[in-house]
Design a protein around this motif. Structure first.
Motif, PDB file in Angstrom:
ATOM      1  N   LYS A 183     -20.686   6.898  -1.362  1.00  0.00           N
ATOM      2  CA  LYS A 183     -21.296   5.636  -0.891  1.00  0.00           C
ATOM      3  C   LYS A 183     -20.247   4.793  -0.173  1.00  0.00           C
ATOM      4  N   CYS A 184     -19.053   4.777  -0.704  1.00  0.00           N
ATOM      5  CA  CYS A 184     -17.970   3.989  -0.103  1.00  0.00           C
ATOM      6  C   CYS A 184     -17.661   4.527   1.293  1.00  0.00           C
ATOM      7  N   LYS A 185     -17.589   5.838   1.405  1.00  0.00           N
ATOM      8  CA  LYS A 185     -17.320   6.447   2.724  1.00  0.00           C
ATOM      9  C   LYS A 185     -18.451   6.106   3.695  1.00  0.00           C
ATOM     10  N   ALA A 186     -19.681   6.198   3.206  1.00  0.00           N
ATOM     11  CA  ALA A 186     -20.837   5.945   4.072  1.00  0.00           C
ATOM     12  C   ALA A 186     -20.833   4.511   4.600  1.00  0.00           C
ATOM     13  N   GLU A 187     -20.280   3.590   3.794  1.00  0.00           N
ATOM     14  CA  GLU A 187     -20.251   2.186   4.235  1.00  0.00           C
ATOM     15  C   GLU A 187     -19.039   1.895   5.126  1.00  0.00           C
ATOM     16  N   GLY A 188     -18.176   2.899   5.278  1.00  0.00           N
ATOM     17  CA  GLY A 188     -17.016   2.713   6.169  1.00  0.00           C
ATOM     18  C   GLY A 188     -15.673   2.669   5.453  1.00  0.00           C
ATOM     19  N   GLY A 189     -15.650   2.919   4.156  1.00  0.00           N
ATOM     20  CA  GLY A 189     -14.398   2.900   3.385  1.00  0.00           C
ATOM     21  C   GLY A 189     -13.406   3.944   3.893  1.00  0.00           C
ATOM     22  N   ASN A 190     -12.132   3.543   3.923  1.00  0.00           N
ATOM     23  CA  ASN A 190     -11.088   4.445   4.412  1.00  0.00           C
ATOM     24  C   ASN A 190     -10.185   4.824   3.230  1.00  0.00           C
ATOM     25  N   PHE A 191     -10.274   6.065   2.801  1.00  0.00           N
ATOM     26  CA  PHE A 191      -9.512   6.475   1.616  1.00  0.00           C
ATOM     27  C   PHE A 191      -8.050   6.750   1.978  1.00  0.00           C
ATOM     28  N   VAL A 192      -7.155   5.960   1.354  1.00  0.00           N
ATOM     29  CA  VAL A 192      -5.721   6.202   1.581  1.00  0.00           C
ATOM     30  C   VAL A 192      -5.165   7.139   0.512  1.00  0.00           C
ATOM     31  N   VAL A 225       0.848  -1.200   0.000  1.00  0.00           N
ATOM     32  CA  VAL A 225       0.000   0.000   0.000  1.00  0.00           C
ATOM     33  C   VAL A 225       0.888   1.257   0.000  1.00  0.00           C
ATOM     34  N   ALA A 226       1.995   1.207   0.704  1.00  0.00           N
ATOM     35  CA  ALA A 226       2.912   2.365   0.714  1.00  0.00           C
ATOM     36  C   ALA A 226       3.442   2.624  -0.706  1.00  0.00           C
ATOM     37  N   LYS A 227       3.778   1.548  -1.405  1.00  0.00           N
ATOM     38  CA  LYS A 227       4.261   1.683  -2.790  1.00  0.00           C
ATOM     39  C   LYS A 227       3.178   2.282  -3.696  1.00  0.00           C
ATOM     40  N   LEU A 228       1.945   1.797  -3.486  1.00  0.00           N
ATOM     41  CA  LEU A 228       0.818   2.281  -4.298  1.00  0.00           C
ATOM     42  C   LEU A 228       0.593   3.781  -4.103  1.00  0.00           C
ATOM     43  N   VAL A 229       0.595   4.167  -2.825  1.00  0.00           N
ATOM     44  CA  VAL A 229       0.330   5.577  -2.502  1.00  0.00           C
ATOM     45  C   VAL A 229       1.409   6.450  -3.146  1.00  0.00           C
ATOM     46  N   LYS A 230       2.657   5.973  -3.098  1.00  0.00           N
ATOM     47  CA  LYS A 230       3.765   6.729  -3.688  1.00  0.00           C
ATOM     48  C   LYS A 230       3.571   6.826  -5.215  1.00  0.00           C
ATOM     49  N   ALA A 263      -9.269   3.177  -1.756  1.00  0.00           N
ATOM     50  CA  ALA A 263      -9.943   3.049  -0.457  1.00  0.00           C
ATOM     51  C   ALA A 263      -9.798   1.643   0.101  1.00  0.00           C
ATOM     52  N   GLU A 264      -9.596   1.575   1.412  1.00  0.00           N
ATOM     53  CA  GLU A 264      -9.619   0.280   2.109  1.00  0.00           C
ATOM     54  C   GLU A 264     -11.082  -0.048   2.399  1.00  0.00           C
ATOM     55  N   VAL A 265     -11.502  -1.251   2.021  1.00  0.00           N
ATOM     56  CA  VAL A 265     -12.931  -1.593   2.104  1.00  0.00           C
ATOM     57  C   VAL A 265     -13.119  -3.036   2.554  1.00  0.00           C
ATOM     58  N   LYS A 266     -14.355  -3.408   2.671  1.00  0.00           N
ATOM     59  CA  LYS A 266     -14.712  -4.829   2.833  1.00  0.00           C
ATOM     60  C   LYS A 266     -15.373  -5.253   1.522  1.00  0.00           C
ATOM     61  N   ASN A 267     -15.105  -6.504   1.151  1.00  0.00           N
ATOM     62  CA  ASN A 267     -15.604  -6.964  -0.146  1.00  0.00           C
ATOM     63  C   ASN A 267     -17.128  -6.922  -0.242  1.00  0.00           C
ATOM     64  N   ASP A 268     -17.793  -7.040   0.906  1.00  0.00           N
ATOM     65  CA  ASP A 268     -19.257  -7.102   0.828  1.00  0.00           C
ATOM     66  C   ASP A 268     -19.936  -5.735   0.884  1.00  0.00           C
ATOM     67  N   TYR A 269     -19.183  -4.647   0.879  1.00  0.00           N
ATOM     68  CA  TYR A 269     -19.842  -3.345   0.738  1.00  0.00           C
ATOM     69  C   TYR A 269     -20.646  -3.365  -0.560  1.00  0.00           C
ATOM     70  N   LYS A 270     -21.803  -2.752  -0.508  1.00  0.00           N
ATOM     71  CA  LYS A 270     -22.653  -2.699  -1.715  1.00  0.00           C
ATOM     72  C   LYS A 270     -21.906  -2.056  -2.874  1.00  0.00           C
TER      73      LYS A 270
END
Ligand code: UN1
Length: 513
Positions: free
Chosen positions: A357-366, A317-322, A388-395
């Protein structure tokens, strides 16, 4: 419009063409009142205003196509292949101009615009060879002095409904194969990219004309959903090949299915890359970033989810963000930029809506998203690729958003990773990054990916034309382009010939008169 684009239109011979349909060199519907405007997402400028086909225009196109089919099916397949070879050559000559227009009208990078035309050239080469290989099987009859074999005949009119994201290549995958198989094609390009369709029709019509082929083998019809519905409901069009959203595909499947026609569907994807603890992380990074931000996330094969092993999660994830911090977003015709605009403002709104919608479901944007502002981004269609860090079952994660939003999901063992990868309604493309043979083979086995495309150490996008292209579940089940996808464009006939002087019945049945 810039002088460069103006000269591209002149080079392609389409600067003054705006009528609604063509069955060859001539264009019809000039007096129709309804228009579709084509705006470039690159700079927001109107490129052209094009007439929309009427029902009557549609009837003309069908009548010409029916007439053309009666002729075209008599042309030997290798001769049809020779004409497709010439089409490939014409595309080689026009690669730069057509690729630039694709980039300008659709917004993908110039390199990807050229790449799209290259896919067209490649499928022509493939189809030329195929024109001598439309093989059927022979079988041994259970009766003496009988011969049994099967042969493949053309279907008739193939209706092609294509999407904006590959505005020309996907048509050519269908058309090149359909033509060598002996069919005639009617193409309804996306109403968001009509001009590239007009450019292709112009190129192919010149090739047919130079070979004295009557009009109607290749037709183009400009319109929106209404024309699409005329085609899908029309029993005179035995095969509809449609590319687009799952929603659109379901409507096509119902309409074509209701008349027991054939449909070939290439619909949404929700493609994931599994990044294992045995992955080469630098290689994985290129695959993941190109997969997610290439074509601004608007390929059906775009990487939407990364399923990353917990032991390499933080490092990767650090590599991705960079890497995301280094992305250059801007005019796709400038080859220094990595990411161009989305197709239009509706797409921008869908992107923003998905982030919310992703934020509302709890997604954490990196990596945060957002719309870019300023003179360079005046079209209003440039957005920031985000993660965003998410769970696979978010709508929202279960849904395909055609935008550069990348979801991250952590896993602990491969069985779990495969279940996550398969745990979406769509089934187009998938990949695993691993140097471990057992992992790779499990991923490719029947216990592995449930997608139509499963790759090892390659991202999810950028498939070659030689393979069959398409996917399972809500992706629609169709296969286009390479391998034996040609069979979808033909009808199979089983023939049994008796050269005995008696007429024995199969299954040993006795029937004496
Ligand atoms: C599509 O997005 O509809 O595999 C087609 C790829 C391209 C084709 C994508 N060759 O990404």
């Amino acid at each position: 419009m810039s002088a460069n684009i103006q000269s591209i239109l002149t080079q392609l011979g389409i600067e003054n063409i705006n009528p609604a349909y063509s069955t060859g060199n001539d264009w019809g519907g000039a007096n129709n009142t309804e228009n579709i405007d084509s705006f470039s997402p690159v700079d927001g400028q109107k490129i052209a205003s094009i007439k929309v086909s009427s029902n009557n225009d549609y009837e003309q196109v069908i009548a010409k196509a029916q007439e053309a089919f009666v002729y075209w099916r008599t042309v030997p397949a290798p001769k049809r292949g020779e004409i497709v070879r010439q089409f490939g050559d014409a595309l080689r000559k026009n690669k730069e101009a057509l690729g630039t227009l694709v980039s300008y009208e659709m917004g993908k990078s110039l390199q990807e615009g050229y790449g799209e035309v290259q896919e067209m050239i490649d499928i022509c080469d493939f189809a030329v060879g195929l024109s001598r290989q439309l093989y059927g099987l022979t079988m041994h009859s259970e009766r003496p002095n009988h011969r049994m074999y099967e042969q493949w005949h053309p279907l008739g009119i193939v209706g092609i409904i294509s999407a904006f994201n590959f505005p020309v290549a996907v048509w050519s995958w269908n058309a090149a194969l359909a033509w060598v198989c002996g069919n005639v094609c009617i193409w309804k390009p996306s109403e968001k990219t009509p001009l590239t369709g007009i450019a292709c029709q112009k190129i192919i019509a010149a090739v047919f004309k130079a070979n004295d082929i009557p009009e109607g083998v290749s037709s183009l019809i400009i319109g929106d959903r209404i024309i699409g519905e005329l085609m899908t409901n029309d029993g005179r069009v035995p095969l509809i090949s449609a590319t687009g959203s799952t929603r659109m595909g379901k409507a096509v499947a119902v309409a074509v299915g209701a008349r027991l026609g054939k449909s070939l569907l290439e619909l949404g994807g929700n493609n994931a890359i599994i990044i294992s603890e045995h992955a080469d992380l630098d290689m994985s990074l290129i695959g993941a970033v190109f997969g997610a931000v290439g074509t601004a996330g608007q390929r059906c094969t775009s990487t939407r989810r990364l399923i990353i092993h917990q032991s390499v999660y933080d490092t990767f994830v650090a590599k991705l963000v960079k890497a995301y911090a280094q992305l250059r977003i801007g005019n796709p015709l400038d080859q220094n930029n990595h990411v161009g605009p989305l197709i239009d403002k509706d797409a921008v709104n869908a992107y923003l809506d998905s982030i919310e919608k992703c934020k509302a479901e709890g997604g954490n944007f990196v990596v945060d998203g957002g719309v870019l502002e300023g003179e360079k981004y005046a079209s209003g269609c440039y957005v920031k690729p985000c993660i965003a860090e998410v769970k696979n079952d978010y709508k929202i994660v279960q849904h395909e958003t055609f935008a550069p939003i990348l979801y991250l999901i952590k896993y602990t063992n491969l069985d779990e990773a495969i279940a996550l990868q398969n745990g979406v309604p769509q089934g187009l493309s998938s990949a695993i990054m691993t140097l471990n043979l057992r992992e790779a083979e499990q991923f490719l086995s029947y216990q592995g990916s449930d997608c139509g495309i499963a790759n090892v150490n390659i991202g999810t996008s950028g498939a070659e034309i030689g393979g069959a292209f398409g996917g399972e579940k809500e992706t629609g089940g169709g296969r286009e382009s390479g391998s034996d996808a040609w069979r979808a464009y033909m009808r199979r006939q089983t023939n049994t010939i008796n050269y005995a002087n008696t007429l024995p019945l199969a299954q040993g049945i006795k029937f004496d008169l």
